[in-house]
Write a protein that holds these residues in place. Structure first.
Motif, PDB file in Angstrom:
ATOM      1  N   LEU A 168       0.823  -1.213   0.000  1.00 48.56           N
ATOM      2  CA  LEU A 168       0.000   0.000   0.000  1.00 48.56           C
ATOM      3  C   LEU A 168       0.857   1.263   0.000  1.00 48.56           C
ATOM      4  CD1 LEU A 168      -2.829  -0.998   2.511  1.00 48.56           C
ATOM      5  CD2 LEU A 168      -3.048  -0.662   0.041  1.00 48.56           C
ATOM      6  N   ARG A 169       1.964   1.229   0.750  1.00 46.82           N
ATOM      7  CA  ARG A 169       2.835   2.404   0.794  1.00 46.82           C
ATOM      8  C   ARG A 169       3.393   2.718  -0.592  1.00 46.82           C
ATOM      9  NH1 ARG A 169       8.185   2.443   1.625  1.00 46.82           N
ATOM     10  NH2 ARG A 169       8.148   0.368   2.605  1.00 46.82           N
ATOM     11  N   HIS A 170       3.834   1.697  -1.307  1.00 47.23           N
ATOM     12  CA  HIS A 170       4.353   1.929  -2.662  1.00 47.23           C
ATOM     13  C   HIS A 170       3.247   2.405  -3.592  1.00 47.23           C
ATOM     14  CE1 HIS A 170       8.479   0.685  -2.205  1.00 47.23           C
ATOM     15  NE2 HIS A 170       8.121  -0.425  -1.579  1.00 47.23           N
ATOM     16  N   SER A 171       2.025   1.887  -3.412  1.00 45.08           N
ATOM     17  CA  SER A 171       0.914   2.308  -4.269  1.00 45.08           C
ATOM     18  C   SER A 171       0.586   3.779  -4.060  1.00 45.08           C
ATOM     19  CB  SER A 171      -0.321   1.445  -3.974  1.00 45.08           C
ATOM     20  OG  SER A 171      -0.070   0.094  -4.272  1.00 45.08           O
ATOM     21  N   VAL A 172       0.494   4.184  -2.809  1.00 48.95           N
ATOM     22  CA  VAL A 172       0.139   5.580  -2.524  1.00 48.95           C
ATOM     23  C   VAL A 172       1.272   6.520  -2.917  1.00 48.95           C
ATOM     24  CG1 VAL A 172      -0.501   7.206  -0.706  1.00 48.95           C
ATOM     25  CG2 VAL A 172      -1.437   4.884  -0.683  1.00 48.95           C
ATOM     26  N   CYS A 173       2.525   6.106  -2.653  1.00 43.80           N
ATOM     27  CA  CYS A 173       3.664   6.948  -3.060  1.00 43.80           C
ATOM     28  C   CYS A 173       3.706   7.121  -4.571  1.00 43.80           C
ATOM     29  CB  CYS A 173       4.969   6.331  -2.567  1.00 43.80           C
ATOM     30  SG  CYS A 173       5.232   6.510  -0.786  1.00 43.80           S
ATOM     31  N   SER A 174       3.261   6.117  -5.306  1.00 47.94           N
ATOM     32  CA  SER A 174       3.251   6.226  -6.764  1.00 47.94           C
ATOM     33  C   SER A 174       2.229   7.242  -7.246  1.00 47.94           C
ATOM     34  CB  SER A 174       2.949   4.857  -7.390  1.00 47.94           C
ATOM     35  OG  SER A 174       3.997   3.954  -7.123  1.00 47.94           O
ATOM     36  N   LEU A 175       1.201   7.519  -6.432  1.00 48.65           N
ATOM     37  CA  LEU A 175       0.253   8.574  -6.775  1.00 48.65           C
ATOM     38  C   LEU A 175       0.887   9.948  -6.616  1.00 48.65           C
ATOM     39  CD1 LEU A 175      -2.942   7.218  -4.947  1.00 48.65           C
ATOM     40  CD2 LEU A 175      -2.397   7.031  -7.384  1.00 48.65           C
ATOM     41  N   LEU A 176       1.793  10.059  -5.630  1.00 49.54           N
ATOM     42  CA  LEU A 176       2.437  11.352  -5.363  1.00 49.54           C
ATOM     43  C   LEU A 176       3.645  11.592  -6.249  1.00 49.54           C
ATOM     44  CD1 LEU A 176       2.257  11.141  -1.470  1.00 49.54           C
ATOM     45  CD2 LEU A 176       0.910  12.667  -2.948  1.00 49.54           C
ATOM     46  N   ASP A 177       4.407  10.519  -6.533  1.00 45.95           N
ATOM     47  CA  ASP A 177       5.631  10.667  -7.330  1.00 45.95           C
ATOM     48  C   ASP A 177       5.758   9.462  -8.265  1.00 45.95           C
ATOM     49  OD1 ASP A 177       8.087  11.292  -8.351  1.00 45.95           O
ATOM     50  OD2 ASP A 177       9.213  10.776  -6.547  1.00 45.95           O
ATOM     51  N   PRO A 178       5.017   9.461  -9.367  1.00 46.44           N
ATOM     52  CA  PRO A 178       4.974   8.291 -10.244  1.00 46.44           C
ATOM     53  C   PRO A 178       6.354   7.848 -10.735  1.00 46.44           C
ATOM     54  CG  PRO A 178       3.269   9.851 -10.849  1.00 46.44           C
ATOM     55  CD  PRO A 178       4.152  10.533  -9.846  1.00 46.44           C
ATOM     56  N   ARG A 179       7.150   8.789 -11.215  1.00 45.96           N
ATOM     57  CA  ARG A 179       8.452   8.400 -11.781  1.00 45.96           C
ATOM     58  C   ARG A 179       9.435   7.964 -10.708  1.00 45.96           C
ATOM     59  NH1 ARG A 179       9.660  12.931 -16.523  1.00 45.96           N
ATOM     60  NH2 ARG A 179       7.884  12.369 -17.872  1.00 45.96           N
ATOM     61  N   GLY A 180       9.469   8.674  -9.615  1.00 45.45           N
ATOM     62  CA  GLY A 180      10.433   8.353  -8.574  1.00 45.45           C
ATOM     63  C   GLY A 180      10.114   7.063  -7.834  1.00 45.45           C
ATOM     64  N   SER A 181       8.843   6.671  -7.798  1.00 43.49           N
ATOM     65  CA  SER A 181       8.440   5.499  -7.025  1.00 43.49           C
ATOM     66  C   SER A 181       8.233   4.258  -7.893  1.00 43.49           C
ATOM     67  CB  SER A 181       7.130   5.800  -6.273  1.00 43.49           C
ATOM     68  OG  SER A 181       7.279   6.911  -5.431  1.00 43.49           O
ATOM     69  N   ARG A 182       8.311   4.404  -9.207  1.00 46.64           N
ATOM     70  CA  ARG A 182       7.909   3.320 -10.108  1.00 46.64           C
ATOM     71  C   ARG A 182       8.728   2.058  -9.888  1.00 46.64           C
ATOM     72  NH1 ARG A 182       9.187   1.356 -15.300  1.00 46.64           N
ATOM     73  NH2 ARG A 182       7.340   0.651 -16.466  1.00 46.64           N
ATOM     74  N   ASP A 183      10.057   2.172  -9.905  1.00 45.17           N
ATOM     75  CA  ASP A 183      10.908   0.976  -9.819  1.00 45.17           C
ATOM     76  C   ASP A 183      10.760   0.262  -8.483  1.00 45.17           C
ATOM     77  OD1 ASP A 183      11.837   1.412 -12.347  1.00 45.17           O
ATOM     78  OD2 ASP A 183      13.689   2.410 -11.718  1.00 45.17           O
ATOM     79  N   ALA A 184      10.715   1.029  -7.391  1.00 43.56           N
ATOM     80  CA  ALA A 184      10.563   0.421  -6.068  1.00 43.56           C
ATOM     81  C   ALA A 184       9.223  -0.293  -5.951  1.00 43.56           C
ATOM     82  CB  ALA A 184      10.692   1.488  -4.986  1.00 43.56           C
ATOM     83  N   ALA A 185       8.166   0.308  -6.515  1.00 45.19           N
ATOM     84  CA  ALA A 185       6.841  -0.317  -6.465  1.00 45.19           C
ATOM     85  C   ALA A 185       6.828  -1.619  -7.263  1.00 45.19           C
ATOM     86  CB  ALA A 185       5.791   0.653  -7.000  1.00 45.19           C
ATOM     87  N   ARG A 186       7.482  -1.603  -8.411  1.00 48.02           N
ATOM     88  CA  ARG A 186       7.527  -2.828  -9.236  1.00 48.02           C
ATOM     89  C   ARG A 186       8.312  -3.930  -8.526  1.00 48.02           C
ATOM     90  NH1 ARG A 186       6.449  -2.457 -14.751  1.00 48.02           N
ATOM     91  NH2 ARG A 186       8.111  -3.958 -15.200  1.00 48.02           N
ATOM     92  N   ARG A 187       9.428  -3.560  -7.906  1.00 52.40           N
ATOM     93  CA  ARG A 187      10.216  -4.565  -7.175  1.00 52.40           C
ATOM     94  C   ARG A 187       9.418  -5.163  -6.032  1.00 52.40           C
ATOM     95  NH1 ARG A 187      14.481  -0.803  -7.934  1.00 52.40           N
ATOM     96  NH2 ARG A 187      14.128   0.038  -5.837  1.00 52.40           N
ATOM     97  N   CYS A 188       8.652  -4.325  -5.350  1.00 54.11           N
ATOM     98  CA  CYS A 188       7.836  -4.800  -4.234  1.00 54.11           C
ATOM     99  C   CYS A 188       6.785  -5.804  -4.713  1.00 54.11           C
ATOM    100  CB  CYS A 188       7.161  -3.619  -3.547  1.00 54.11           C
ATOM    101  SG  CYS A 188       6.057  -4.093  -2.191  1.00 54.11           S
ATOM    102  N   SER A 189       6.088  -5.478  -5.791  1.00 49.95           N
ATOM    103  CA  SER A 189       5.052  -6.380  -6.305  1.00 49.95           C
ATOM    104  C   SER A 189       5.659  -7.685  -6.813  1.00 49.95           C
ATOM    105  CB  SER A 189       4.274  -5.686  -7.430  1.00 49.95           C
ATOM    106  OG  SER A 189       3.579  -4.563  -6.929  1.00 49.95           O
ATOM    107  N   TRP A 190       6.800  -7.587  -7.487  1.00 50.83           N
ATOM    108  CA  TRP A 190       7.475  -8.795  -7.992  1.00 50.83           C
ATOM    109  C   TRP A 190       7.861  -9.713  -6.828  1.00 50.83           C
ATOM    110  CZ3 TRP A 190       8.350 -10.487 -12.964  1.00 50.83           C
ATOM    111  CH2 TRP A 190       9.195 -11.587 -13.090  1.00 50.83           C
TER     112      TRP A 190
END
Length: 435
Positions: free
Chosen positions: A90-112
């Motif tokens: 959830l933290r990566h999802s919400v952060c991606s709403l605030l900073d899509p480019r900066g959070s994209r890779d970390a969010a993808r790694r988390c889901s993977w």
């Protein structure tokens, strides 16, 4: 997440430049303002969700327990780990709403990582994807609730970013599924490889006693039981597959595919209608299979007790396979034990042929063949010269004359039991050698 709000640019000529011929583009200041306002509303609500993330996590964990039985078990077995996993996602999802480019890779790694970990744990993929979609719904609901609470008039602006939010959810569901399936394939390969190693060691007689329980579980066969091993080789895959299918019908069997020979570890008794008694000549449940299995050659061992003895059965199945005609067929070792004794000691068989049949080698090849065929036929007819003559299309006296000639040439007597045993074994060894 990709950009939460796609940019919509309006063409404007550079200062001092002349616009290209044709109609001038119409600026859309209203639409651009809507985009900017929607982004502002989104960020305001997302910052509140991020601050209340523990509460949001509790709500999602409760929803999973209520709506997804597979996760219910996971939460019960390790609630802290499940909560942390949901919180990170959830933290990566919400952060991606605030900073899509900066959070994209970390969010993808988390889901993977979540997809890979849950695959290793055996959580169903459908349950995992359901969890991600529940998480997306909860975030979207949180955005609407927070905006309705603080600025109800701005709720309509969230429509402009709805597609981007759900695209993010779809992207991460795909990531999770890819990770899950990749790990699932790796785990299946490891299980299959481990199974082959265990079965290979069992057939080679190299299994450790400590490994037998694991082997029995992996092969789905009892550690204690009566087994035969079936060895199958064929010139073409269809013949081999047909033989494996036929010899495994109605039984519990594990097939181990080899380079040249496939081995079936067959459990006797149990659900089968027939069994094989260790001291009798009765056939195993394979008796329902006709001897001719196409062009395949099949050797069936005698029965052994327990998985620990399967290596001995495999060696006996190899002996039976070596006794099969090159044109195909099935040899059950229980029906050819004298021949198996000779086949298992090829050097001794060769020496016996030389000792018992060697004196005939000085004859013309045709004469030698006649005497040997007469001996073989006479033994097959249980020592009846009459029946042997009928098979050979000659008078019984001719058969008797040929037998006496053999006795004169070799110094052996067909009426002496010891000589008769040696003659029979020598003929068997000679027949095996000619195959």
């Amino acid at each position: 997440m990709h950009q939460a709000l796609r940019s919509r640019t309006v063409f404007r000529p550079a200062s001092g430049a002349t616009a290209a011929p044709g109609p001038r583009p119409h600026p859309q200041p209203v639409r651009s303002l809507i985009d900017a306002d929607a982004l502002r509303v989104l960020h305001r609500a997302a910052r509140v969700l991020l601050a209340d993330l523990p509460d949001l996590t509790d709500r999602l964990v409760a929803a999973l327990q209520d709506q997804e039985p597979a996760y219910r078990a996971a939460v019960t077995s390790d609630p802290a780990a499940t909560w942390q996993e949901v919180h990170r996602s959830l933290r990566h999802s919400v952060c991606s709403l605030l900073d899509p480019r900066g959070s994209r890779d970390a969010a993808r790694r988390c889901s993977w990582k979540i997809g890979a970990t849950r695959a290793e744990q055996g959580l169903p993929l459908d349950a995992l994807l359901h969890a991600f979609r529940l998480g997306g719904s909860l975030v979207w609901q949180g955005l609407i609730e927070e905006t309705s609470r603080t600025a109800p008039e701005d709720v309509r602006l969230l429509v402009h970013i709805a597609t981007d939010v759900w695209n993010f959810v779809d992207e991460h569901c795909s990531l999770v599924a890819d990770a899950y399936r990749q790990v699932e394939r790796q785990l299946a390969w490891r299980r299959e490889n481990r199974l082959r190693v265990l079965a290979g060691a069992l057939l080679d007689g190299a299994s450790r006693i400590a490994d037998l329980p694991e082997t029995a579980h992996a092969l789905d066969l009892p550690e204690e039981g009566r087994y035969v091993v079936v060895a199958v080789t064929a010139g073409c895959p269809s013949d081999g597959a047909g033989a494996r299918s036929a010899h495994g019908r109605g039984t519990r069997v594990y097939w181990h595919t080899g380079v040249e020979v496939d081995y079936g570890i067959v459990l006797l008794g149990g659900d089968s209608a027939e069994g094989e008694d260790a001291g009798s000549g009765s056939r195993p449940p394979l008796s329902a299979v006709p001897p001719d299995s196409g062009g395949a050659r099949t050797g069936i061992s005698t029965a052994v007790s327990g998985l620990a003895a399967v290596g001995d059965a495999r060696r006996l199945a190899d002996i039976a396979l070596d006794m099969c005609p090159r044109t195909g067929g099935t040899v059950r070792l229980t029906e050819h034990l004298p021949a198996a004794l000779v086949a298992s000691a090829a050097d001794l068989g060769t020496a016996l042929v030389e000792r018992v049949l060697g004196p005939l080698s000085g004859l013309e090849p045709a004469d030698e063949a006649v005497l040997l065929d007469t001996l073989v036929t006479w033994l097959a007819c249980d020592g009846s010269a009459q029946r042997a003559g009928e098979r050979l299309y000659c008078h019984r006296n001719t058969v008797l004359n040929r037998l006496r000639r053999y006795e004169q040439l070799t110094g052996r007597s067909l009426s002496r039991p010891a000589d008769l045993v040696e003659i029979s074994l020598a003929l068997t060894a000679r027949g095996l050698r000619s195959r």
